[in-house]
Design an enzyme around this catalytic site. Structure first.
Site, short mmCIF file in Angstrom:
data_model
loop_
_atom_site.label_atom_id
_atom_site.label_comp_id
_atom_site.label_asym_id
_atom_site.label_seq_id
_atom_site.Cartn_x
_atom_site.Cartn_y
_atom_site.Cartn_z
N CYS A 170 40.29 44.31 29.65
CA CYS A 170 39.12 45.08 29.25
C CYS A 170 37.95 44.12 29.03
O CYS A 170 38.13 43.04 28.47
CB CYS A 170 39.33 45.88 27.98
SG CYS A 170 40.67 47.06 28.09
N ARG A 188 38.20 42.02 34.56
CA ARG A 188 39.09 42.15 33.39
C ARG A 188 39.72 43.53 33.29
O ARG A 188 40.55 43.78 32.44
CB ARG A 188 38.30 41.89 32.10
CG ARG A 188 37.75 40.50 31.99
CD ARG A 188 36.99 40.34 30.70
NE ARG A 188 37.89 40.28 29.59
CZ ARG A 188 38.34 39.16 29.04
NH1 ARG A 188 37.94 38.01 29.51
NH2 ARG A 188 39.16 39.19 28.03
N TRP A 225 41.07 48.42 31.16
CA TRP A 225 42.40 48.30 31.77
C TRP A 225 43.32 49.07 30.85
O TRP A 225 43.60 48.66 29.73
CB TRP A 225 42.81 46.83 31.86
CG TRP A 225 44.08 46.62 32.62
CD1 TRP A 225 44.21 46.47 33.96
CD2 TRP A 225 45.41 46.50 32.08
NE1 TRP A 225 45.54 46.29 34.30
CE2 TRP A 225 46.29 46.31 33.16
CE3 TRP A 225 45.93 46.57 30.78
CZ2 TRP A 225 47.67 46.17 32.99
CZ3 TRP A 225 47.30 46.43 30.61
CH2 TRP A 225 48.16 46.24 31.72
N ASN A 272 39.09 45.91 22.92
CA ASN A 272 40.01 45.26 23.85
C ASN A 272 41.24 44.88 23.04
O ASN A 272 41.11 44.26 21.99
CB ASN A 272 39.35 44.02 24.45
CG ASN A 272 40.32 43.16 25.24
OD1 ASN A 272 41.31 43.66 25.75
ND2 ASN A 272 40.03 41.87 25.32
N GLY A 273 42.42 45.24 23.53
CA GLY A 273 43.65 44.89 22.81
C GLY A 273 44.52 46.11 22.59
O GLY A 273 44.33 47.15 23.25
N GLU A 320 55.03 31.49 44.64
CA GLU A 320 53.60 31.76 44.48
C GLU A 320 53.07 32.55 45.69
O GLU A 320 52.28 33.48 45.54
CB GLU A 320 52.82 30.46 44.29
CG GLU A 320 51.31 30.56 44.35
CD GLU A 320 50.71 31.55 43.35
OE1 GLU A 320 51.40 32.03 42.44
OE2 GLU A 320 49.51 31.86 43.51
N LYS A 360 51.22 36.17 45.61
CA LYS A 360 49.89 36.39 46.19
C LYS A 360 49.90 37.59 47.11
O LYS A 360 49.05 38.46 47.03
CB LYS A 360 49.50 35.13 46.97
CG LYS A 360 48.14 34.65 46.90
CD LYS A 360 47.58 34.11 45.61
CE LYS A 360 47.95 34.74 44.34
NZ LYS A 360 47.82 34.12 43.13
N GLU A 370 50.54 41.01 45.17
CA GLU A 370 49.52 41.53 44.24
C GLU A 370 48.28 42.06 44.93
O GLU A 370 47.64 42.96 44.42
CB GLU A 370 49.17 40.52 43.14
CG GLU A 370 48.37 39.33 43.56
CD GLU A 370 48.07 38.38 42.40
OE1 GLU A 370 47.92 38.83 41.26
OE2 GLU A 370 48.00 37.17 42.65
N HIS A 398 73.58 35.00 49.84
CA HIS A 398 74.45 35.46 48.75
C HIS A 398 74.10 36.88 48.31
O HIS A 398 74.34 37.24 47.16
CB HIS A 398 74.37 34.49 47.57
CG HIS A 398 74.87 33.12 47.92
ND1 HIS A 398 76.19 32.86 48.16
CD2 HIS A 398 74.21 31.95 48.14
CE1 HIS A 398 76.35 31.57 48.48
NE2 HIS A 398 75.15 31.01 48.48
N LYS A 445 42.28 40.37 35.44
CA LYS A 445 42.28 38.92 35.57
C LYS A 445 42.83 38.22 34.34
O LYS A 445 43.59 37.28 34.43
CB LYS A 445 40.83 38.46 35.81
CG LYS A 445 40.67 36.97 36.00
CD LYS A 445 41.14 36.58 37.36
CE LYS A 445 41.01 35.09 37.63
NZ LYS A 445 41.84 34.72 38.76
C1 AGP Z 1 47.49 35.41 39.56
O1 AGP Z 1 47.18 35.70 40.86
C2 AGP Z 1 47.71 36.50 38.68
N1 AGP Z 1 46.82 37.55 38.81
C3 AGP Z 1 48.37 36.27 37.35
O2 AGP Z 1 49.71 36.07 37.64
C4 AGP Z 1 47.89 35.11 36.44
O3 AGP Z 1 48.18 33.88 37.04
C5 AGP Z 1 48.59 35.23 35.07
O4 AGP Z 1 48.21 36.42 34.48
C6 AGP Z 1 48.32 34.07 34.17
O5 AGP Z 1 46.97 33.95 33.85
P1 AGP Z 1 46.37 32.64 33.21
O6 AGP Z 1 46.54 31.53 34.19
O7 AGP Z 1 44.95 32.96 32.96
O8 AGP Z 1 47.14 32.37 31.96
#
Ligand code: AGP
Length: 606
Positions: free
Chosen positions: A2, A27, A74, A100-101, A483, A487, A490, A506, A601
């Site tokens: 948020c 956010r 969010w 926010n929270g 990773e 990517k 998401e 396995h 984010k």
């Molecule tokens: C990355 O592409 C993500 N959207 C997410 O996994 C992110 O890396 C994770 O939320 C951690 O965030 P930070 O690095 O700000 O702690």
């Protein structure tokens, strides 16, 4: 999560709030709203489901004001909808609140105090604004006192940043935070509030950080910070150097592409900040001494940063010979491992605000252990709360999918590991010319990002319509596979697994069918042959195999060739084609690559 903005003392309040929210859209972006007050008896509350652009369309020409608050959401409690969008307003129409929270005990508060109040939303936030109104009226409390009383009723598990307005004092913003980021921006004749400085960089570069538990009263000419006992705190603003233009897309269609392209520059920027002309690494001695004393390193992180931590383990163990564990923050929080006698904690976090990581850091601080935060955001919460900080100097990362922060984190881990290993006299570190190696990486990255059309083509051929996909690799290539899979999934919503290639047989190989994309990362001399035989196993079952291979290991038919770099730094190159494959797949499927569904984010809730 948020985004929150507020302003008082500026006749362009509506534009400033909307532009600020647009910059905070990363956010959260399922609904948004603003409340503005013109100070001459007029007030406006406009909310809309969807993006800031949808909200803009709802705002009529008459909407104006000199103070106001705004929010981009969010969703945590209640579906994304106009009703659940913030600001929330008390039933008597007097108080307006953005939050926010998460309020852990909102249901209990509602049952205990608000049985007779008709609610307009399903949110935890509305409970707070209704309670403020109730105490203000029934106990005849001034707004600040009612606000403080409600905050005192919120339980320990809760996180919040609150921005409150009372239409009987329309110039005043009431602010409080706990475990969620919030800053006051100091203007000339006006002041602003925001959950990230980038929202207001076009208004000011001077920001005051807030401490959990404080109450802040913001007026056009003053900012008054009070600690929980009511003592007034004098705190000077800090200056943010980031230029407002750094948070713009420029000529790029999307931030993600811009940020992928910026990675060679990030490598060079890290060299500039941490390596002197004579090649020596310049990192604070007290930090180095603390790490050298440790018998084990614990890297704690989430998501992409966790994946950068996996590569960090290879670097710290390879160059410093210090045993290193990597932990997912949300797991460590509730199920910590048995610790060694002299642990040292490394927090990796692009945003510096991730709630799961913060929770672990709070515990580490209670235990009395030292820690380092590696982050891209100066003065972020994890940076302030750790013993030491190293900054990535990568420039703001706006796309929700992290790219340049991942490679920045790995490069900085390499610089740190080199220095520690060298001081410990480890030969692998003394012979590791980190400035030269990272320069080679930067050049290799440039070569890769200059060849975009081939990734666009592979995405179209292999990923654009698939239901699922696999990235596979061994050792350091397995770290990258995880990773790469995150990517792709998401931003394109293709169900993707990053798998240890030897582990496929396995069980998971049962998922391979005609045409299943399997993308193999092959950069390790010791493991190349073995990964290749795993690709044969899936080929035999109909998989569509794409090999991403270091030049020195390449064979005829390999589709993507990576420039050669030091064996501990191959993730920095291998990830680039994977980022671009994710980017193009998302676009080919018609998605907003910068703002994938359900994500935000900065993940500031647990
Ligand atoms: C990355 O592409 C993500 N959207 C997410 O996994 C992110 O890396 C994770 O939320 C951690 O965030 P930070 O690095 O700000 O702690």
């Amino acid at each position: 999560m948020c985004g929150i903005v507020g302003i008082t003392g500026n006749k362009n309040a509506v534009d400033i709030l909307l532009n600020g929210l647009q910059r905070l859209e990363y956010r959260g972006y399922d609904s948004a709203g603003i409340y503005v007050n013109s100070q001459d008896g007029k007030e406006y509350l406009v909310k809309e489901k969807g993006r800031i652009d949808d909200l803009r369309e709802e705002i009529g020409a008459d909407v104006h004001g000199t103070s106001g608050i705004g929010h981009t959401r969010w969703a945590t409690h209640g579906v994304p909808s106009k009703e659940n969008a913030h600001p929330h307003v008390s039933a008597d129409g007097r108080f307006f609140l953005v939050h926010n929270g998460v309020i852990g005990n909102f249901a209990e508060l509602k049952t205990t105090y608000l049985q007779d109040v008709k609610f307009a939303s399903d949110t935890d936030t509305e409970v707070i604004v209704q309670l403020i109104a109730k105490f203000a009226k029934e106990e005849n409390l001034a707004t600040k006192e009612a606000f403080k009383k409600v905050i005192s009723l919120v339980d320990e598990s809760s996180s919040y940043s609150f921005l409150l307005m009372d239409n009987q004092e329309p110039e005043t913003l009431y602010v409080a935070k706990n475990k969620s980021p919030l800053l006051i921006g100091v203007g000339n004749g006006f002041n602003v509030v925001c959950s990230d400085a980038i929202a207001m960089l076009d208004q000011t570069h001077d920001f005051i950080e807030l401490v959990d538990g404080e109450i802040v009263i913001v007026k056009p000419q003053s900012v008054t910070i009070e600690d929980p006992q009511g003592n007034v705190i004098d705190r000077k603003p800090f200056h943010v150097d980031t230029d407002a233009s750094e948070v713009e897309k420029g000529a790029y269609p999307y931030y993600m592409l811009k940020e992928i392209d910026e990675q060679p520059t990030v490598m060079r920027s890290l060299i500039k900040h941490y390596i002197a002309d004579d090649g020596s690494v310049t990192i604070d001695d007290t930090l180095l001494d603390s790490i050298k004393k440790a018998d084990r390193l614990y890297i704690v992180a989430a998501g992409t940063s966790y994946h950068a931590g996996l590569v960090g383990k290879e670097l710290f163990e390879g160059l410093t010979k210090t045993p290193t564990e990597v932990h997912v923050a949300s797991e460590f929080g509730y199920n910590p491992p048995l610790l060694s006698k002299k642990p040292f904690f490394v927090f990796l976090t692009q945003s510096g605000e991730t709630a799961d990581s913060r929770q672990v850091l709070a515990q580490v601080n209670k235990w009395g252990y030292e820690s380092l935060t590696i982050t891209n955001v100066e003065n972020s919460t994890l940076s302030r709360e750790a013993t030491f900080t190293l900054l990535l100097y990568a420039g703001p990362e706006i796309a929700v999918a992290s790219t340049k922060a991942y490679t920045g984190q790995i490069a900085l881990e390499a610089i740190l590991a080199k220095k520690i290993g060298e001081e410990k006299g480890i030969s692998a570190a003394t012979s590791f010319d980190v400035a030269h190696e990272l320069t080679t990486v930067a050049n290799g990255m440039q070569e890769l990002v200059d060849e975009k059309s081939q990734y666009e083509q592979i995405a179209a051929n292999v990923l654009a319509t698939t239901r699922n996909a696999f990235y596979i690799g061994r050792a350091i290539d397995y770290d990258v596979a995880q990773e790469a899979a995150l990517k792709l999934k998401e931003v394109s919503y293709v169900q993707t697994e990053g798998f240890a290639s030897g582990e496929l047989k396995h069980g998971t190989i049962a998922l391979i069918e005609e045409g299943t994309p399997v993308i193999a990362i092959i950069t390790g001399a010791k493991t190349a042959k073995h990964t290749r035989s795993n690709t044969q196993e899936v080929l035999a079952r109909g998989a569509n195999v794409i090999n991403i291979v270091s030049r020195n290991l390449a064979e005829d038919g390999d589709q993507v060739i990576l420039p050669d770099v030091h064996s501990l730094l191959t993730p920095l190159l291998a990830i680039i084609p994977c980022q671009l494959l994710a980017y193009y797949t998302s676009l080919q499927r018609g998605y907003d690559v910068d703002k994938p569904r359900n994500l935000a984010k900065s993940v500031t809730v647990e």
